[in-house]
Design an enzyme around this catalytic site. Structure first.
Site, mmCIF file in Angstrom:
data_model
loop_
_atom_site.group_PDB
_atom_site.id
_atom_site.type_symbol
_atom_site.label_atom_id
_atom_site.label_comp_id
_atom_site.label_asym_id
_atom_site.label_seq_id
_atom_site.Cartn_x
_atom_site.Cartn_y
_atom_site.Cartn_z
ATOM 1 N N GLU A 87 49.323 34.090 0.747
ATOM 2 C CA GLU A 87 48.479 32.812 0.499
ATOM 3 C C GLU A 87 46.921 33.556 0.175
ATOM 4 O OE1 GLU A 87 48.681 29.731 2.966
ATOM 5 O OE2 GLU A 87 50.760 29.145 2.711
ATOM 6 N N LYS A 94 52.687 17.571 2.634
ATOM 7 C CA LYS A 94 53.131 18.505 1.618
ATOM 8 C C LYS A 94 54.177 17.458 0.745
ATOM 9 C CE LYS A 94 53.471 22.844 4.018
ATOM 10 N NZ LYS A 94 54.216 23.633 4.967
HETATM 11 P P1 PGA Z 1 55.352 27.423 3.956
HETATM 12 O O1 PGA Z 1 54.219 27.514 4.944
HETATM 13 O O2 PGA Z 1 54.589 26.943 2.507
HETATM 14 O O3 PGA Z 1 55.628 28.770 3.731
HETATM 15 O O4 PGA Z 1 56.342 26.583 4.330
HETATM 16 C C1 PGA Z 1 53.210 26.724 5.011
HETATM 17 C C2 PGA Z 1 52.756 26.150 6.366
HETATM 18 O O5 PGA Z 1 53.588 26.314 7.271
HETATM 19 O O6 PGA Z 1 51.835 25.306 6.351
HETATM 20 ZN ZN ZN Z 2 52.541 24.889 8.724
#
Ligand code: PGA
Ligand code: ZN
Length: 431
Positions: free
Chosen positions: A206, A338
């Site tokens: 990231e 998400k």
């Molecule tokens: P991931 O992690 O997008 O790899 O699942 C992001 C998070 O755990 O916030």
């Molecule tokens: Zn997370």
């Protein structure tokens, strides 16, 4: 009223070089809405399935089946529907898949379609997406408070450290623009300190620095040193936010920190995090225990919930029912949103609303696999009052989302920045 004329999915490539789904929705008046599905690496077991083809090609990661879901059943069901009725559109998508986790269509197919419809409706209404979201869901828009990664770890950095995200928040800033400036100073200060100490290996998934620390706590010490080197007082304008992502290193109440070669039960993990919170200005902590550790989450929230933000990510997987359950359990006091964990815009907004009804914080979040798609910058602004987690402060799939917020700032006005409001009632607010 603008009806959907056609829907077309194509294969594009994400920030890790993996294939992913892009969807174009075209309305009868020619308006186009487009969105790209993101992909996680540390996924919750109860989130919508990211449908991959398997087999030897592209390391099993191809998405031909997800493309077929969009171009076949989803396109047929949605053709002729009103794009501005997001709830109806998402209900029609859900009606095609009776499985619990969208494994028939694929959550990557459903999320790209659902977001593309939202974009088409906004463009058709001649509104920027954030404004359309605010109007559609009857929210007061505001620019979110970012949490920005400085070091990557866990599944995003070859498990070089056990903890996944070491981030900063700047609740004392006056504008979104000021958060960017302060974060940039801290990010490069951290990189300089690591390089001097021989601890810098590159950047993680990231965009955060890929660390070669000898302990997880060394990351916290270095982060405090970086905040000071950047001319800020740790705990004043700037504080620390952690994503422990504990499901990645434990289950059934047993955890193992590989870097330190330590095993611990849930109580010992909670004690260790408690010591960290005493020693460092930690204001927010995500998934402090595993997604299966309900007792641990309740205990953690009982001990620390009145002075830090406790976010459920893998623990709640953007599911409104799980938020309601956790709220009545008094486990967590905030939820990560998400869109691809839920699989549709409507379910994500429902989860956001459930969090607000519970008096919780809500943090709209990217995944570790991302793209040039900026939908979440608009969603978090349009829904208002919240926070935004996008990753770090380099790599274009991250910067494109921060930069989109700066463009929105010009439209909405710098005064509409939420500032420290999400941390009302925490130690930071009382300090
Ligand atoms: P991931 O992690 O997008 O790899 O699942 C992001 C998070 O755990 O916030
Ligand atoms: Zn997370």
């Amino acid at each position: 009223m603008s009806l959907i004329k056609s829907i077309n999915a194509r294969r594009v490539w994400d920030s890790r070089g993996n294939p992913t789904v892009e969807v174009d929705v075209i309305l009868e008046n020619g308006v186009l809405g487009r969105a790209i599905a993101p992909a996680g690496a540390s996924r919750g077991t109860r989130e919508a399935i990211d449908l991959r083809d398997g087999g030897p090609k592209l390391r099993g990661k191809d998405i031909q089946n997800a493309l077929a879901s969009v171009n076949g059943p989803i396109a047929s069901a949605l053709r002729g529907m009103d794009a501005s009725d997001q709830a109806e559109v998402d209900a029609a998508i859900l009606a095609l898949d009776a499985s619990a986790l969208k494994e028939t269509l694929g959550g990557n197919a459903t999320v790209a379609t659902s977001l593309a419809v939202l974009h088409a409706a906004a463009t058709d209404a001649r509104k920027p997406l954030w404004r359309h979201v605010a109007d559609h869901y009857n929210c007061t828009p505001s620019l979110p408070l970012p949490e920005i990664q400085i070091f990557g770890g866990g599944a995003h950095a070859g498990r070089r450290v056990d903890i996944q995200d070491f981030m900063v928040v700047v609740p004392g800033a006056f504008s979104f623009d000021e958060v960017m400036e302060i974060t940039s100073e801290i990010y490069f200060a951290a990189g300089d300190i690591m390089a001097q100490r021989g601890k810098l290996a590159g950047v993680a998934d990231e965009g955060g620095w890929w660390p070669m620390f000898d302990s997880n706590e060394e990351a916290l010490e270095t982060l405090v040193a970086a905040i000071e080197k950047a001319g800020e007082t740790p705990g004043k304008n700037v504080a620390i936010s952690l994503d422990i992502a504990a499901s990645e290193f434990g289950s059934n109440g047993k955890y193992r920190l590989a870097l330190e070669d330590r095993e611990m039960d849930s109580g010992a993990l909670i004690d260790m995090l408690g010591r960290w919170m005493d020693a460092y200005p930690i204001l927010s902590i995500e998934d402090p225990v595993g997604e299966d550790d309900r007792d641990g989450m309740i205990e953690f929230t009982r001990r620390f919930g009145d002075h830090v933000q406790i976010i459920g990510d893998d623990y709640l997987v953007t599911n409104a029912n799980l938020v309601k359950e956790a709220s009545s359990d008094a486990a967590c006091n905030a939820v990560l949103i998400k869109v691809n964990q839920a699989g549709t815009v409507s379910e994500s907004v429902e989860t956001f609303m459930a969090a607000q009804a519970a008096g919780w914080g809500a943090i709209v979040s990217a995944r570790s696999g991302e793209s040039e798609d900026t939908s979440i910058s608009h969603l978090s602004t349009g829904l208002g009052g919240g926070q935004l987690k996008v990753g770090s402060f380099q790599r274009s799939e991250r910067m494109v989302k921060w930069n989109e917020c700066l463009r929105i700032q010009d439209e909405l006005g710098a005064h509409s920045f939420v500032g420290g409001a999400p941390f009302k009632g925490t130690w930071w607010d009382r300090a």
